[in-house]
Structures are given as structure tokens and as C-alpha cells.
Design an enzyme around this catalytic site. Structure first.
Site: not given
Length: 691
Positions: A40-41, A225-226, A256, A625
Site C-alpha cells: 500500500k505504501t 493512510d491507515e 488492522q 510483519r
DNA sequence: AATCCTGGAGTTTTT
DNA sequence: CTCCAGGATT
């Protein structure tokens, strides 16, 4: 530039079709549902590149917002790498930094003066405590309830005025009343709390059409974002800034969402479709990060939760290693194991220390681990957490800085007024407090008032006045453009170093603590220099800040940005230690999650409060992660409050697919059984995954 | 009135 | 470990 673990992966050259769609769709509001590790980044940074290069939008009209400083830094760095000089003027910040910027530009509307303080949690708690004490109420539970309720109201843009007569209970009415007084107190201290950094801008934009128009014209495209972490107030800010236009792209993943406890509202993802007509939704489901055993475990775990959106993560990375589940006798053995494992694996393969991360549920868990890593001479870096700012010596120096920049900051004033000892004690401060309340001014402000001399003993009054005179001199040095000299002079005058040495258990400890102070001073010096250079190269008058250099530094410090960045630059090749919360958005080849136990993960408070789902998401974030290797450890007993307590493995362990695990140290039949299973399960897994 | 000392109690997550 | 309160001491 040092590479951060999270950015080791080179930017992908090739985007997959879904990613490409997300980058190129600019005709309307866009929601990207991005699973863990789905790049996504990359999508956000490539989209910024697309907007600037292909749509010819000036970078300064593009704003990207994230939640953590770390994420903002990473995004900024990657956008710059893609855009080079074209990135000039691009705004990448956290929500709080953006709010601060708006607040600074609209100071009068915010009811604050230049030099205002940003209070941290401890400061606001202290103020609330004082308010309650004046009521003669000291129940600490009420203090907690108060703080939470007020924060909740603020993050829902509920003002004290709008609560008038609407309370559901006597207690709520009472808290609403405290809320009103708290807000007045903050205004009179020329201070804002963290929630205000969002709440005040939202109020200003709602009440002032022309200001709203100005900010809307400044931001033509907004990327968030997020998004699942936004609270109601933050969503309002997004809506205000975007207005009726289409320049919005938000990225999020409801699985998340781990910040509900501080007001995050993942429902905002769903709400988006209602508020923005013609919202386009794109799902990113290919995972580029983890092997399939890891992904399969994460998927199985999260399947136990309800979801706002369904998505299936898949990966082309192959099966990978089994997930090691290791039980150990106690917490000592657990950290010992972590240290040994890191050393073994590092020798056994071509790994660096930076390839390892140890994730914990609570900050206190890092302590034992740090000791063990030190003993084994393993370089490590603890990110996030409050460790540095929690140090008393740092809090003291910060408080001095704050009083220097904003004399009306009562929280800071109270901290330093008698440190080191100036023979200004409780009775003097009580009198000063009463007087300041009656004159409706700050404590420091009261010192200069005529009437004060009558209420205090001559001695006490003299001591306060001399403190005032001293600060005024220092302030003159700051205004002269020599802030560093003022700081050094300030600490020398009070012989802070001597005071620390005297008040520590040993000279060596005292000197170590002064080293921390020096580190802080050095950071401030660096930052001031950076600003100086930036100011000289800046010809764009739109970006010039009204605040003084010292104030700017102080704000950066309060938002916890500056020191993190410095530590990051120095964290060359170290094992990364952090909380599960702090790990979101990062990735590491080898991940350890320690304390995978009931009471810890899920945390006992969450078991009681019935918020297991959020704990499960937290475990999900931790598991996802890992790129290649994941190890979950747990202790059979753990020392808590002095005595050994038995610990049970986390219930989440049973939700993971047995065939992906390799259990060790349980001393039961499952140990061997699962190992066997792991060996022969490979084919079955492949078959299952293909379905 | 200020400071020093001792013991007791409580630990989630963050801008 | 670290924060607090309360009592003893200067």
C-alpha cells in the site's frame, strides 16, 4: 542514508493490475482496501508521483496524511526518491502535525497566543487531577473515568456547551462540568492537548467559511493512510478539507484496526461510501511480504473475527518455514532463548541484526529483554515507547523549555518551580494558585501582579520574583536569536548537572542521566540548524511559519517526532524491539512475538472488557510483519507483582492451523505430533491453498 | 514550612 | 521500576 527495515524492499518496478488501477484512478473519491503486505505504501507514493508527473498537479497541492511519525517519514522518503526535486512542497504529515499546522495559521480563531504549549497525557491528567482535588474529590478511578470521557468527547467533536443538560447520569453531568472547566484551564494556560490538535481545527473550519475555502484551495488532493485508525473527529477533518471535490484517496484495512481504544472508528471505512457518492473501491489482495505458512496462519486467526469487508490474502512466496511455537519455563528463559536464537540464526545464515524484530505487547516487557540483549552484546534499538520522554531529567528540561517559551504553561511551571530546590513549597504554591484563580491568570502570570505581595510572606514572594527575573533574562537571550546559549545558561545557572548527580543513587548514574540531557540538547541544536538552513532556502512565503525557532522545536519534541528520527538515523544495524502497536506498517525477515499468553495477549484488561477482537487483530498485525520466519514464545510462569504466577498459552494459539506450527518445549505429545504433522503437511497445505 | 525518608501499590496499546 | 502518600526531620 541508513536503510530502515521497513524500507529494505526496493520499490517495486511493476505494479499488479489492482495496484495500477489504484494509482491511476483520479476521477473521483477512491477507497483502497489494502491487506497486510499488499504494497500500500508503494501505491500511495506511486500515486503521488502519478498526480505530479501525469496529472501535472503541483506537489504543494498534494497532502498525504498518516498516523505515526515513522510512517510519515517513510512515506516522505519514498515519495522524494520517486519524485526528486518535483517533490518540493509536498506535504506528508501525521494527522496531528496537520492539525498543528492549521492551528498555528489560525491562532486567533483557536483562542490561543503564539508560543502555546502542547500538553502530553501526563500534563492533562495532572490538570484534571488538580481540578478534581479542588472539588475535594480524590478518587483515582474518577480521575481515569474523567480523562477517558473527556478524550472521548473531544475525539467526537463534542463541546462542553453541547453537553449542557444532556447528561444521562449524575456522574456524567459532573464530568461534563469538569470538562468545561478543563477547557477553560487549557485556554488560560495558552495550551492545547493532543485531542485539541484535531478538534480545534475542525471547529474552526466548521465555523469559518472563508478559512475553510482557503484550506480547501490549498489541498487539491488528499491521501489518507491507515484510514481504519481515524476517529470521528479526524474523519470530519478529512471531509472538510475535501469538500465537494473528488480529490481523495484513502487506504485502509479493517483487520488492522488496533486503535479503537483511543477512539478509532473502523466503521469510517463503510461510512465513506455513504458520504462520498460514486466512491470507487479497489482491493489489494496479493501479499508480497510473507511466505504462505505465515499468511495461512494469519488468515486462519483473523477468520475468527467479523469483518467489514471480505478479502483473501495470497502470496507467491512458497510455503516457507514452519512457525516455531516455543514454550519456556519462565520469562528469564524466554529472553535468553530470544537472544540465543538471534545469535544462532545470524551465524547460520547470511543475516544482519536489522533482520530481526522482537515484538511485545507492553512497553514494560522490553526491560528484561534489553538486559539480556546487552548481556549477549546484541545491538538493539527500542523504537516508540515513552522511555526517553518518561525520564525525569528529560521531563524537567522539557518543562524548563516550555516555561521559557510559554510562561503561562502551568503544568510545566509546577514541575520546575522547585527543581532544583528553591524553597518554594506547597503552601506558597497553594497561595499562588488561589490568587491566580481569583485573578483568572496563570500561576506565572500571578507572580507579576500587585496584589500577590499581600497574600504571601515576604520571603516567598521574593523567591518567586527572582525566579521571574531569571526567566526574563533568559527570554531576552532567546529573543536575541541565541536559543542554544539561553538553554546552556539556564542549565548552568541551576547547576542541573550537580543536582542530578546529587539526586541519583550514584555519581555514575547521575552522569548517565546528564548524558540524556546532553543528547536532548544536541538534538535541539541539530534541529535548529536544520530549520535555519530550510528557512534560508525557502522563498515560498506561503510556507513560512509565524512561530519562533525554539517554539517549532518544542512542538516537534512534544509530537515525539524529532528524537525518533534521530534515533532512527543512528539505528544502523540493530535488532528492532517494539510494541505490536508500533510495528504496524513495518516488515522484518525474522519476527519474534514474546509473551504469547493469556492475560498478556489477549491482555487481561481486554479479556475483562470483552475486546478480544481487537487483541486478535493485534496478534494478526504482529504475525503479518514476518517475511520468512515467525517465532511465538511464551513462559510457563512469570513473575508478576513479586511472585511467580502460572501462565497459560494464548487462546489465539489454538486458532492457528496446527500443520503450520512446530511446537517446542511443551513437554506434551503435541510437541512431537505437530513436528511430524509439519513434515507431512506440506503437500496437504499446497492442495488446500490451491483451492 | 520545606525537605527527606520509607513503604506500599500498580503496570496496555499512542499522537 | 517508579510513582505516590504520609510521617519524621531540619
Amino acid at each position: 542514508m541508513n536503510q530502515q527495515p521497513g524500507s529494505q524492499r526496493a520499490p517495486k518496478q511493476q505494479l499488479n493490475p489492482a495496484q495500477r488501477d489504484a494509482v491511476r484512478y483520479v476521477d473521483g473519491p477512491l477507497l483502497v482496501l489494502a491487506g497486510a503486505g499488499s504494497g500500500k505504501t508503494s501505491v500511495i507514493t506511486r500515486k503521488i508521483q502519478y498526480l505530479v508527473r501525469e496529472c501535472e498537479m503541483p506537489a504543494r497541492q498534494v497532502t498525504a496524511v498518516t498516523f505515526t511519525n515513522k510512517a510519515a517519514r517513510e512515506m516522505r522518503a519514498r515519495a522524494r526518491a520517486l519524485l526528486g526535486d518535483d517533490a518540493k512542497g509536498l506535504q506528508v504529515s501525521t494527522f496531528h502535525q496537520l492539525g498543528l499546522k492549521i492551528l498555528q495559521r489560525e491562532l486567533p480563531l483557536a483562542g490561543r497566543k503564539s508560543g502555546f504549549s502542547i500538553l502530553d497525557d501526563q500534563d492533562s491528567t495532572a490538570i484534571l487531577k488538580d481540578l478534581l482535588l479542588r472539588d475535594g474529590d480524590i478518587a483515582s478511578t474518577l480521575l481515569d473515568i474523567c480523562r477517558n470521557q473527556i478524550s472521548h468527547w473531544k475525539s467526537h467533536a463534542v463541546s462542553p456547551a453541547s453537553l449542557q443538560g444532556k447528561a444521562d447520569s449524575v456522574q456524567e453531568a459532573r464530568i461534563a462540568e469538569v470538562y468545561a472547566r478543563y477547557e477553560r484551564a487549557l485556554a488560560s494556560y495558552n495550551a492545547v492537548d493532543f485531542d485539541d490538535l484535531i478538534a480545534i481545527p475542525v471547529r474552526i473550519l466548521a465555523e469559518h467559511e472563508e478559512v475553510l475555502k482557503r484550506w480547501q484551495s490549498r489541498i487539491r488532493y488528499l491521501l489518507v493512510d491507515e484510514y481504519q485508525d481515524t476517529n470521528v473527529c479526524q474523519y470530519m477533518l478529512v471531509q472538510q478539507l475535501v469538500g465537494e471535490r473528488s480529490g481523495l484517496c484513502v487506504v485502509g484495512d479493517d483487520d488492522q484496526s488496533i486503535y479503537a481504544w483511543r477512539g478509532a472508528n473502523p466503521e469510517n471505512l463503510k461510512q465513506l461510501a455513504k458520504d462520498f457518492k460514486g466512491l470507487k473501491v479497489i482491493k489489494l489482495e496479493q501479499n508480497y511480504r510473507s511466505t504462505n505458512r505465515i499468511l495461512q496462519s494469519a488468515n486462519a486467526l483473523i477468520a475468527n473475527n467479523d469483518h467489514l469487508f471480505e478479502k483473501k490474502l495470497w502470496s507467491e512466496k512458497g510455503q516457507g518455514d514452519a512457525i516455531v511455537v516455543q514454550q519456556l519455563p519462565d520469562e528469564e528463559a524466554e529472553t535468553e532463548y530470544i537472544g540465543d536464537e538471534i545469535l544462532h540464526r545470524k551465524i547460520g545464515s547470511n543475516l544482519q541484526f536489522r533482520d530481526f524484530a522482537v515484538l511485545v505487547r507492553g512497553n514494560h516487557q522490553t526491560r528484561l529483554l534489553e538486559l539480556k540483549l546487552q548481556a549477549k552484546q546484541i545491538p538493539y534499538q527500542v523504537t516508540g515507547g515513552t522511555s526517553f520522554f518518561a525520564r525525569n531529567e528529560i521531563k524537567d528540561v522539557m518543562a524548563y523549555l516550555r516555561v521559557l517559551a510559554n510562561p503561562d504553561d502551568d503544568a510545566a511551571f509546577l514541575r520546575i518551580v522547585n527543581v532544583p530546590r528553591r524553597k518554594i513549597g506547597v503552601s506558597t504554591l497553594e497561595a499562588l494558585g488561589d490568587y491566580s484563580k481569583s485573578r483568572e491568570c496563570s500561576l506565572y502570570g500571578a507572580i507579576g501582579e500587585m496584589g500577590l505581595a499581600q497574600t504571601l510572606s515576604e520571603q516567598a514572594h521574593k523567591r518567586l520574583s527572582s525566579l521571574d527575573g531569571w526567566f526574563q533574562n533568559l527570554r531576552r537571550v532567546v529573543d536575541n536569536g541565541e536559543p542554544m546559549r539561553a538553554l546552556q545558561e539556564m542549565l548552568d545557572d541551576i547547576d542541573y548537572r550537580g543536582w542530578l548527580v546529587q539526586n541519583s543513587s550514584s555519581t555514575a548514574v547521575g552522569e548517565r542521566r546528564y548524558e540524556n540531557v546532553n543528547f536532548l540538547l544536541e538534538s535541539i541544536r541539530n534541529e535548529l540548524q536544520k530549520q535555519n538552513q530550510a528557512a534560508q532556502g525557502n522563498t515560498n512565503s506561503f510556507e513560512i511559519d509565524a512561530e519562533s525557532p525554539l517554539e517549532a522545536v518544542l512542538n516537534k519534541l512534544m509530537l515525539r517526532d524529532m528524537l525518533e528520527q534521530q534515533a532512527e538515523e543512528e539505528a544502523d544495524n540493530k535488532v528492532q524491539v517494539m510494541t505490536l502497536h508500533a510495528s504496524k506498517g513495518l516488515e522484518f525477515p525474522h519476527v519474534f512475538i514474546i509473551g504469547f499468553e493469556e492475560q498478556l495477549l489477549p491482555h487481561r484488561n481486554s479479556i475483562e472488557g470483552d475486546t478480544i477482537d481487537e487483541e486478535r487483530r493485534l496478534a494478526y498485525v504482529g504475525i503479518t510483519r514476518a517475511q520468512q520466519h515467525l517465532t511465538l514464545t511464551m513462559a510457563r510462569t512469570r513473575k508478576q507483582f513479586g511472585d511467580q504466577q502460572r501462565c497459560a498459552p494464548s487462546r489465539f494459539l489454538e486458532e492457528l492451523p496446527v500443520e503450520a506450527l512446530q511446537r517446542k518445549g511443551f513437554g506434551d505429545k503435541m510437541d512431537a505430533a505437530s513436528n511430524e504433522a509439519t513434515g507431512r503437511a506440506t503437500l496437504d497445505n499446497l492442495r488446500a491453498l490451491l483451492e
